[in-house]
Write a protein that holds these residues in place. Structure first.
Motif, PDB file in Angstrom:
ATOM      1  N   THR A 427      41.588  -2.672   4.189  1.00 43.77           N
ATOM      2  CA  THR A 427      41.447  -3.417   2.933  1.00 43.77           C
ATOM      3  C   THR A 427      41.307  -2.403   1.401  1.00 43.77           C
ATOM      4  N   ASN A 428      41.157  -3.070   0.533  1.00 41.33           N
ATOM      5  CA  ASN A 428      41.553  -2.181  -0.679  1.00 41.33           C
ATOM      6  C   ASN A 428      39.830  -1.564  -1.002  1.00 41.33           C
ATOM      7  N   ASP A 429      38.751  -2.177  -0.786  1.00 41.93           N
ATOM      8  CA  ASP A 429      37.557  -1.688  -0.881  1.00 41.93           C
ATOM      9  C   ASP A 429      36.505  -1.817   0.250  1.00 41.93           C
ATOM     10  N   ALA A 430      35.242  -1.526   0.135  1.00 42.39           N
ATOM     11  CA  ALA A 430      34.496  -1.719   1.441  1.00 42.39           C
ATOM     12  C   ALA A 430      34.091  -3.019   1.403  1.00 42.39           C
ATOM     13  N   PRO A 431      33.579  -3.643   0.533  1.00 45.20           N
ATOM     14  CA  PRO A 431      33.282  -5.323   0.752  1.00 45.20           C
ATOM     15  C   PRO A 431      34.214  -5.916   1.116  1.00 45.20           C
ATOM     16  N   GLY A 432      35.541  -5.539   0.872  1.00 44.80           N
ATOM     17  CA  GLY A 432      36.672  -6.455   1.222  1.00 44.80           C
ATOM     18  C   GLY A 432      36.734  -6.765   2.585  1.00 44.80           C
ATOM     19  N   ALA A 433      36.139  -5.808   3.325  1.00 48.13           N
ATOM     20  CA  ALA A 433      36.214  -5.828   4.877  1.00 48.13           C
ATOM     21  C   ALA A 433      35.547  -7.213   5.421  1.00 48.13           C
ATOM     22  N   VAL A 434      34.637  -7.533   4.476  1.00 45.03           N
ATOM     23  CA  VAL A 434      33.849  -8.984   5.044  1.00 45.03           C
ATOM     24  C   VAL A 434      34.916 -10.099   4.978  1.00 45.03           C
ATOM     25  N   THR A 435      35.887 -10.178   3.757  1.00 46.82           N
ATOM     26  CA  THR A 435      36.868 -11.273   3.496  1.00 46.82           C
ATOM     27  C   THR A 435      37.950 -11.013   4.709  1.00 46.82           C
ATOM     28  N   ARG A 436      38.086  -9.810   4.997  1.00 51.04           N
ATOM     29  CA  ARG A 436      39.340  -9.403   5.922  1.00 51.04           C
ATOM     30  C   ARG A 436      38.762 -10.106   7.234  1.00 51.04           C
ATOM     31  N   LEU A 437      37.520  -9.938   7.792  1.00 52.32           N
ATOM     32  CA  LEU A 437      37.217 -10.414   9.068  1.00 52.32           C
ATOM     33  C   LEU A 437      37.305 -11.819   8.967  1.00 52.32           C
ATOM     34  N   LEU A 438      36.746 -12.387   7.921  1.00 50.20           N
ATOM     35  CA  LEU A 438      36.855 -13.982   7.703  1.00 50.20           C
ATOM     36  C   LEU A 438      38.145 -14.547   7.820  1.00 50.20           C
ATOM     37  N   ASP A 439      39.310 -13.675   7.125  1.00 51.10           N
ATOM     38  CA  ASP A 439      40.641 -14.110   7.511  1.00 51.10           C
ATOM     39  C   ASP A 439      41.139 -14.134   8.960  1.00 51.10           C
ATOM     40  N   LEU A 440      40.565 -13.061   9.467  1.00 54.46           N
ATOM     41  CA  LEU A 440      41.031 -12.953  11.004  1.00 54.46           C
ATOM     42  C   LEU A 440      40.524 -14.027  11.920  1.00 54.46           C
ATOM     43  N   GLY A 441      39.483 -14.787  11.397  1.00 56.04           N
ATOM     44  CA  GLY A 441      38.979 -15.950  12.093  1.00 56.04           C
ATOM     45  C   GLY A 441      37.388 -15.784  12.805  1.00 56.04           C
ATOM     46  N   VAL A 442      36.886 -14.731  12.415  1.00 58.01           N
ATOM     47  CA  VAL A 442      35.463 -14.524  12.857  1.00 58.01           C
ATOM     48  C   VAL A 442      34.419 -15.378  12.174  1.00 58.01           C
ATOM     49  N   LEU A 451      28.082  -6.951  11.528  1.00 60.92           N
ATOM     50  CA  LEU A 451      28.482  -5.953  10.583  1.00 60.92           C
ATOM     51  C   LEU A 451      27.475  -5.029   9.992  1.00 60.92           C
ATOM     52  N   ILE A 452      27.155  -3.636  10.108  1.00 62.22           N
ATOM     53  CA  ILE A 452      26.341  -2.893   9.740  1.00 62.22           C
ATOM     54  C   ILE A 452      26.486  -1.854   8.483  1.00 62.22           C
ATOM     55  N   ALA A 453      28.015  -1.634   8.287  1.00 55.49           N
ATOM     56  CA  ALA A 453      28.216  -0.863   7.451  1.00 55.49           C
ATOM     57  C   ALA A 453      29.883  -0.626   7.383  1.00 55.49           C
ATOM     58  N   VAL A 454      30.540  -0.657   6.070  1.00 57.14           N
ATOM     59  CA  VAL A 454      31.761  -0.409   5.934  1.00 57.14           C
ATOM     60  C   VAL A 454      31.924   0.968   4.770  1.00 57.14           C
ATOM     61  N   LEU A 514      30.801   3.558   0.184  1.00 59.75           N
ATOM     62  CA  LEU A 514      29.842   3.221   1.605  1.00 59.75           C
ATOM     63  C   LEU A 514      28.855   2.048   1.296  1.00 59.75           C
ATOM     64  N   PHE A 515      29.363   0.947   1.952  1.00 62.41           N
ATOM     65  CA  PHE A 515      28.970  -0.515   1.778  1.00 62.41           C
ATOM     66  C   PHE A 515      28.053  -0.879   2.865  1.00 62.41           C
ATOM     67  N   VAL A 516      26.541  -0.835   2.915  1.00 59.93           N
ATOM     68  CA  VAL A 516      25.541  -0.966   3.807  1.00 59.93           C
ATOM     69  C   VAL A 516      24.925  -2.448   3.553  1.00 59.93           C
ATOM     70  N   PRO A 517      25.370  -3.513   4.071  1.00 62.27           N
ATOM     71  CA  PRO A 517      24.676  -4.764   3.655  1.00 62.27           C
ATOM     72  C   PRO A 517      23.101  -4.785   4.137  1.00 62.27           C
ATOM     73  N   ASN A 518      22.296  -5.176   3.093  1.00 62.88           N
ATOM     74  CA  ASN A 518      21.043  -5.491   3.315  1.00 62.88           C
ATOM     75  C   ASN A 518      20.886  -6.841   3.672  1.00 62.88           C
ATOM     76  N   GLU A 519      19.539  -7.271   3.766  1.00 62.14           N
ATOM     77  CA  GLU A 519      19.232  -8.584   4.136  1.00 62.14           C
ATOM     78  C   GLU A 519      19.782  -9.705   3.363  1.00 62.14           C
ATOM     79  N   GLU A 520      19.496  -9.461   2.064  1.00 62.64           N
ATOM     80  CA  GLU A 520      20.018 -10.482   0.928  1.00 62.64           C
ATOM     81  C   GLU A 520      21.710 -10.706   1.100  1.00 62.64           C
ATOM     82  N   ILE A 521      22.284  -9.238   1.271  1.00 58.46           N
ATOM     83  CA  ILE A 521      23.775  -9.489   1.317  1.00 58.46           C
ATOM     84  C   ILE A 521      24.173  -9.981   2.558  1.00 58.46           C
TER      85      ILE A 521
END
Length: 572
Positions: A427-442, A451-454, A514-521
């Motif tokens: 992926t191009n950046d750390a938050p982009g991993a979320v979109t990539r996982l969704l694109d893969l059908g998760v 997901l705890i960190a990217v 380093l992208f670490v999702p909190n409860e809000e994210i």
């Protein structure tokens, strides 16, 4: 050796009983099993097989009884030079691991501290006084495997210098008969040239060697610090013999020229074992060869060497200590993702956890970690291997790459069922991993729950310390840096010298995001919020973008600002 052990000659069973590790009943069962098998197995082996105790408990008990230190040995505490003191065959046959030598005292790890004859033989062969440490045979063998090359090793010792290249005999009329090609491939000029290419690639820290035929031309290029540069142009007529020589070394089919082939070569360069991964591809003007150079001694197994800022390092260390969840490392090919994962595994590796990896291929053997290589031809792919791996009772799983939906979904399920999963994505950046996982059908709710960190990263070239000098960049570059909140920055660059081949750069270092999702994210992910919204929220919560992390290294005088902007220009 302790007086008690000598006088009473305590047997292993008695030692373990005295420590409360096993019971009388377990000893009796193991002895009965030993009797049934005709004493073909030692009592200790049977006790471990029957899950009554571990190898480490046995080694620790023996160490205490015979008054020698006990250690969980591994590559970190082993001096490679000490391995050269005793012959390879001796080390493997007797399960001996030389750890280090201080003056005339050689410290060795053995699994049988009771074997005085072995100690005498070590002293005789090495000419040193011997100090013994007790360790498990598993740890000793794994460490030996890390440092000792495989049996089919080529010693690169017939080296020529650059001036000697002109003395090669030109092979002008290569016959098409395969037997002749094989004969020529073994002749001195070809062997010397291939040795020259391999030796200099290691010496110049090249990651890859490219042997490229063109129309009546042949060139060899090295990739150093991520950039290609031409090394030499051998006579075009030598190309078939060079390729055949490499095929012979890699145990490939020299008669096959129409299909791609992959193989491996183990070489010794100045006494150091080097692994080479060979890829051969048929092209318009002949077969192109690419050789990946893997130097085990230069693989970084600690985070301090990888370029983390203090805050990112503390946070990432905390993240990988989580009992379950997915941690992803993202970036393009060649951005050091696997090196970061290996460093994480080295930090997590201890006797209390079962760490398993599935890789393609296994790039570096790590003592104490169970590593498995996928085999596409046999149908043993990441998803298949991961399913099987979950039945191996793992605590921590490293998946070389999440390439498809099946692998992504199994990895998520593993994370949700109590496993820590480490893997990579493109992926191009750390938050982009979320979109990539969704694109893969998760499913979004599964991504938010697992997901705890990217960690996104890139490799940037470091300024050559030999020709480093301060300079004033263009107004446009200074404006970009000031836009990131840094005004009083001194700028440095390498002007070019012989040591860095006039490039101004020497070595590479990573920049991170380093992208670490909190409860809000995580709530936003579950509600399928857009990537821009998630990224903005991450920045609001303190995520340092790639470019800003790079500027910190510019301020430290490690990298040039142009290199950071070139590498991370598309990430903001």
């Amino acid at each position: 050796m302790s007086q008690i052990a000598v006088e009473n000659k305590m047997q292993l069973g008695q030692l373990l009983l005295a420590r409360g590790i096993i019971t009388d009943g377990q000893v009796e069962k193991a002895l009965a099993e030993q009797k049934d098998k005709g004493h073909r197995k030692l009592l200790g082996e049977l006790l471990v097989e029957m899950n009554y105790c571990t190898e480490n408990q046995i080694a620790s008990a023996l160490a205490e009884a015979y008054d020698v230190p006990y250690a969980q040995v591994g590559p970190k505490i082993c001096d490679v030079k000490a391995l050269e003191i005793l012959p390879r065959e001796f080390l493997e046959e007797h399960i001996v691991l030389p750890l280090f030598k201080v003056y005339d005292v050689l410290t060795v790890a053995v699994n049988e501290p009771t074997n005085v004859f072995l100690i005498d033989e070590i002293e005789r062969i090495s000419g040193c006084k011997t100090q013994v440490v007790c360790a498990t045979s598993k740890d000793i063998k794994a460490t030996l495997q890390t440092y000792l090359p495989a049996a089919n090793v080529f010693v690169i010792d017939d080296i020529i210098d650059d001036e000697g290249l002109e003395d090669f005999t030109l092979i002008e009329n290569i016959a098409q008969d395969i037997s002749n090609i094989e004969e020529i491939a073994g002749q001195s000029p070809v062997v010397k040239l291939v040795n020259y290419l391999l030796y200099n690639a290691v010496r110049e820290n090249a990651s890859d060697i490219h042997i490229e035929p063109d129309d009546k031309k042949l060139r060899v290029r090295y990739r150093v610090d991520g950039k290609m540069y031409e090394k030499i142009r051998p006579p075009f007529q030598m190309h078939p013999a060079i390729v055949s020589r490499i095929k012979i070394m890699a145990e490939l089919d020299i008669a096959q020229r129409r299909l791609p082939q992959d193989g491996g070569i183990h070489v010794l360069v100045e006494g150091r074992p080097i692994d080479l991964r060979v890829s051969i591809m048929p092209g318009s003007f002949g077969e192109k060869v690419v050789i990946r150079v893997i130097d085990p001694h230069k693989v970084l197994f600690n985070f301090e060497s990888l370029g983390f800022t203090y805050d990112n390092l503390q946070l990432f260390r905390k993240v990988i200590q989580a009992p379950n969840g997915i941690v992803l490392v993202t970036g393009p090919t060649g951005s050091g993702k696997n090196t970061t994962l290996y460093a994480a595994l080295a930090e997590l590796n201890n006797e209390e956890v079962n760490i398993c990896t599935v890789e393609d291929p296994v790039e570096c053997n790590m003592a104490g970690i169970n590593q498995f290589q996928v085999n596409q031809k046999a149908g043993f792919e990441f998803s298949t291997a991961l399913r099987s791996l979950l039945r191996q009772d793992p605590d921590i799983i490293m998946v070389g790459e999440i390439r498809d939906g099946a692998t992504a979904n199994i990895a998520v399920q593993a994370a949700l069922t109590g496993h820590l999963v480490l893997s990579t994505l493109h992926t191009n950046d750390a938050p982009g991993a979320v979109t990539r996982l969704l694109d893969l059908g998760v499913a979004p709710y599964l991504v938010s729950a697992s997901l705890i960190a990217v960690l996104a990263q890139r490799l940037v070239r470091k300024i050559c310390p030999n020709c480093k000098s301060e300079y004033e960049p263009s107004a446009s570059i200074r404006k970009i840096v000031e836009g990131l909140g840094d005004e009083a920055v001194k700028f440095f660059r390498g002007v070019g010298c012989k040591k860095c081949r006039n490039t101004g750069y020497a070595g590479r270092i990573a920049i991170h995001e380093l992208f670490v999702p909190n409860e809000e994210i995580t709530g936003m992910i579950g509600e399928q919020a857009g990537l821009k919204e998630i990224k903005n929220m991450a920045l609001k919560n303190g995520m340092i973008p790639l470019q800003a992390d790079g500027i910190e290294k510019v301020k430290a005088g490690i990298v040039s600002v142009e290199e950071v902007l070139r590498t991370a220009q598309d990430e903001q």
